[in-house]
Design an enzyme around this catalytic site. Structure first.
Site, mmCIF file in Angstrom:
data_model
loop_
_atom_site.group_PDB
_atom_site.id
_atom_site.type_symbol
_atom_site.label_atom_id
_atom_site.label_comp_id
_atom_site.label_asym_id
_atom_site.label_seq_id
_atom_site.Cartn_x
_atom_site.Cartn_y
_atom_site.Cartn_z
ATOM 1 C CG ASP A 150 -9.198 -4.333 3.069
ATOM 2 O OD1 ASP A 150 -9.166 -3.357 2.325
ATOM 3 O OD2 ASP A 150 -8.171 -4.972 3.411
ATOM 4 N NE ARG A 153 -9.613 0.345 6.954
ATOM 5 C CZ ARG A 153 -8.565 0.528 6.175
ATOM 6 N NH1 ARG A 153 -8.526 -0.010 4.957
ATOM 7 N NH2 ARG A 153 -7.540 1.243 6.575
ATOM 8 C CG HIS A 177 -5.199 -4.252 0.830
ATOM 9 N ND1 HIS A 177 -6.150 -3.822 1.726
ATOM 10 C CD2 HIS A 177 -4.131 -3.432 1.006
ATOM 11 C CE1 HIS A 177 -5.679 -2.799 2.411
ATOM 12 N NE2 HIS A 177 -4.456 -2.541 1.991
HETATM 13 N N1 LIG Z 1 -1.502 -4.075 3.943
HETATM 14 C C1 LIG Z 1 -2.193 -3.108 4.532
HETATM 15 O O1 LIG Z 1 -3.356 -3.309 4.913
HETATM 16 C C2 LIG Z 1 -1.513 -1.768 4.711
HETATM 17 C C3 LIG Z 1 -2.094 -0.761 5.492
HETATM 18 C C4 LIG Z 1 -1.405 0.449 5.629
HETATM 19 C C5 LIG Z 1 -0.205 0.650 4.964
HETATM 20 N N2 LIG Z 1 0.312 -0.353 4.200
HETATM 21 C C6 LIG Z 1 1.576 -0.200 3.484
HETATM 22 O O2 LIG Z 1 2.660 -0.427 4.388
HETATM 23 C C7 LIG Z 1 3.820 0.220 3.853
HETATM 24 C C8 LIG Z 1 4.442 1.097 4.936
HETATM 25 O O3 LIG Z 1 3.588 2.174 5.226
HETATM 26 P P1 LIG Z 1 4.059 3.307 6.269
HETATM 27 O O4 LIG Z 1 2.928 4.253 6.399
HETATM 28 O O5 LIG Z 1 4.654 2.661 7.464
HETATM 29 O O6 LIG Z 1 5.230 3.989 5.416
HETATM 30 P P2 LIG Z 1 6.428 4.865 5.995
HETATM 31 O O7 LIG Z 1 6.971 5.641 4.845
HETATM 32 O O8 LIG Z 1 6.015 5.561 7.234
HETATM 33 O O9 LIG Z 1 7.504 3.760 6.423
HETATM 34 C C9 LIG Z 1 8.146 2.931 5.524
HETATM 35 C C10 LIG Z 1 9.505 2.625 6.123
HETATM 36 O O10 LIG Z 1 10.160 1.651 5.287
HETATM 37 C C11 LIG Z 1 11.547 1.946 5.358
HETATM 38 N N3 LIG Z 1 12.238 1.290 4.261
HETATM 39 C C12 LIG Z 1 12.190 1.573 2.933
HETATM 40 N N4 LIG Z 1 12.975 0.723 2.253
HETATM 41 C C13 LIG Z 1 13.514 -0.127 3.162
HETATM 42 C C14 LIG Z 1 14.390 -1.235 3.073
HETATM 43 N N5 LIG Z 1 14.878 -1.635 1.901
HETATM 44 N N6 LIG Z 1 14.734 -1.879 4.211
HETATM 45 C C15 LIG Z 1 14.251 -1.477 5.406
HETATM 46 N N7 LIG Z 1 13.403 -0.430 5.553
HETATM 47 C C16 LIG Z 1 13.054 0.234 4.446
HETATM 48 C C17 LIG Z 1 11.607 3.464 5.299
HETATM 49 O O11 LIG Z 1 12.845 3.961 5.778
HETATM 50 C C18 LIG Z 1 10.429 3.840 6.194
HETATM 51 O O12 LIG Z 1 10.827 4.057 7.546
HETATM 52 C C19 LIG Z 1 3.341 1.016 2.632
HETATM 53 O O13 LIG Z 1 3.586 0.274 1.452
HETATM 54 C C20 LIG Z 1 1.853 1.149 2.881
HETATM 55 O O14 LIG Z 1 1.126 1.386 1.697
HETATM 56 C C21 LIG Z 1 -0.306 -1.547 4.085
#
Ligand SMILES: NC(=O)c1ccc[n+]([C@@H]2O[C@H](COP(=O)([O-])OP(=O)(O)OC[C@H]3O[C@@H](n4cnc5c(N)ncnc54)[C@H](O)[C@@H]3O)[C@@H](O)[C@H]2O)c1
Length: 315
Positions: A150, A153, A177
């Site tokens: 953020d 951004r 966040h």
């Molecule tokens: N902190 C930030 O600034 C920020 C920014 C963008 C996204 N995110 C977050 O990051 C996370 C991932 O987002 P994404 O778009 O990559 O999601 P996504 O659904 O594309 O990928 C998530 C992955 O996690 C895997 N997964 C689920 N449980 C698991 C486990 N126990 N062990 C191993 N792998 C496991 C799934 O199989 C999947 O491939 C989300 O919670 C999203 O909200 C955070």
């Protein structure tokens, strides 16, 4: 060999994990990247694809991993979890992702890992809290990516609005966040000047007081717009995670707005949220307590209240 290498384990090979791996591979920061996902085919596929880029990358080993890889890691970055859907707030993901974080932290503990652990999974402040609890309240070694994205951004929007190189814009988003995050205007500097001194001489807009609110809201709304357009945010968070990685693996003592467990700083305790912290090889070396304006102090307290309510649901 492992003892002399800088090893990063990435948990979650989805949009965020894959973007981070791609950026990290190009950065030259890690000698070994291991990608773990419960969908083992997905992790394997990304690893094979990335390996075919090795002729164009700094010297690097890329593998698909298992929990055993936590043992030799210097840094573990957790991106695993359910992602935000269009129209969903980050808080929707609460209980589902808390269970995932607890399970991964248990696996990490079982390997006696001494790695620094960065959580990116949303809602990141709550997930950082859950992870820190699982790690015996070790707030130095475990933290969330917080508002590093953020703040990036915010800097980009200020740079574009004012027509000033982003490297000459220093600015932070603090708090959650999420929807209650806020711009710390009192800490915002352009060309080395506090923004209150820069705005009157900037000339980029007529009414800079109202523009500030517009920019702050645009930062808050960024993820919603991107998710509406393309289903996920991944490139900039991948780069933000590389920025955090650099601070840890190179021990740069960088000031980053990561999500940390407050222990009395800013008059708050037992809640994770983003404030400026010095990040080094040990993780969070120091929480910087800057002088906020009364309005910013109120905004931080409001963010803390929102996160505390969510923590109560998750623990
Ligand atoms: N902190 C930030 O600034 C920020 C920014 C963008 C996204 N995110 C977050 O990051 C996370 C991932 O987002 P994404 O778009 O990559 O999601 P996504 O659904 O594309 O990928 C998530 C992955 O996690 C895997 N997964 C689920 N449980 C698991 C486990 N126990 N062990 C191993 N792998 C496991 C799934 O199989 C999947 O491939 C989300 O919670 C999203 O909200 C955070």
């Amino acid at each position: 060999m492992e003892n002399n290498t800088r090893k990063v384990v990435v948990v979650g090979a989805g949009a965020v994990g894959a973007a981070y791996c791609y950026a990290l591979a190009q950065s030259g920061l890690a000698d070994h990247i291991t990608l773990i996902d419960k969908n083992t085919d997905l992790a394997r596929g990304h690893v094979l694809d990335l390996r075919h880029g090795l002729p164009f990358l700094p010297s690097l080993t890329i593998t698909a991993g298992t929990a055993a890889d936590y043992r030799g890691a210097d840094l573990i970055v957790i991106t695993a979890g359910a992602a935000q859907q269009p129209g969903q707030s980050r808080m929707h993901l609460l209980t589902q992702n808390a269970a995932i974080i607890r399970a991964i932290m248990a696996d990490i503990q079982a390997q006696d890992s001494t790695a620094v652990i960065v959580i990116a999974t949303n809602p990141v402040d709550v997930m950082a809290y859950v992870a820190i609890q699982s790690a015996g309240k070790n707030r130095a070694r475990v933290f969330g990516s917080g508002t590093v994205l953020d703040s990036a951004r915010f800097r980009q929007m200020l740079s574009s609005h004012c027509g000033v190189d982003i490297q000459n814009v220093h600015a932070y988003i603090l708090g959650e966040h999420g929807d209650s995050e806020f711009a710390a205007w009192s800490m915002t500097h352009i060309a080395g000047m506090p923004i209150d001194e820069y705005c009157p001489i900037c000339g980029a807009c007529e009414n800079w007081e109202s523009e500030r609110e517009t920019i702050q809201q645009a930062v808050r709304d960024s993820a919603y717009h991107i998710i509406d357009y393309k289903g996920a945010t991944n490139w900039a968070i991948g780069l933000a995670l590389v920025r955090i990685t650099r601070a840890v693996l190179r021990d740069t003592r960088s000031v980053l707005t990561v999500s940390t467990l407050l222990e009395g700083e800013y008059g708050l305790r037992d809640v994770c949220l983003s404030v400026p912290c010095i990040v080094s090889a040990q993780g969070i070396d120091k929480v910087i307590e800057s002088q906020l304006s009364p309005a910013e102090e109120d905004a931080l307290a409001r963010s803390a209240a929102v996160i505390r309510t969510a923590i109560a649901e998750a623990v």
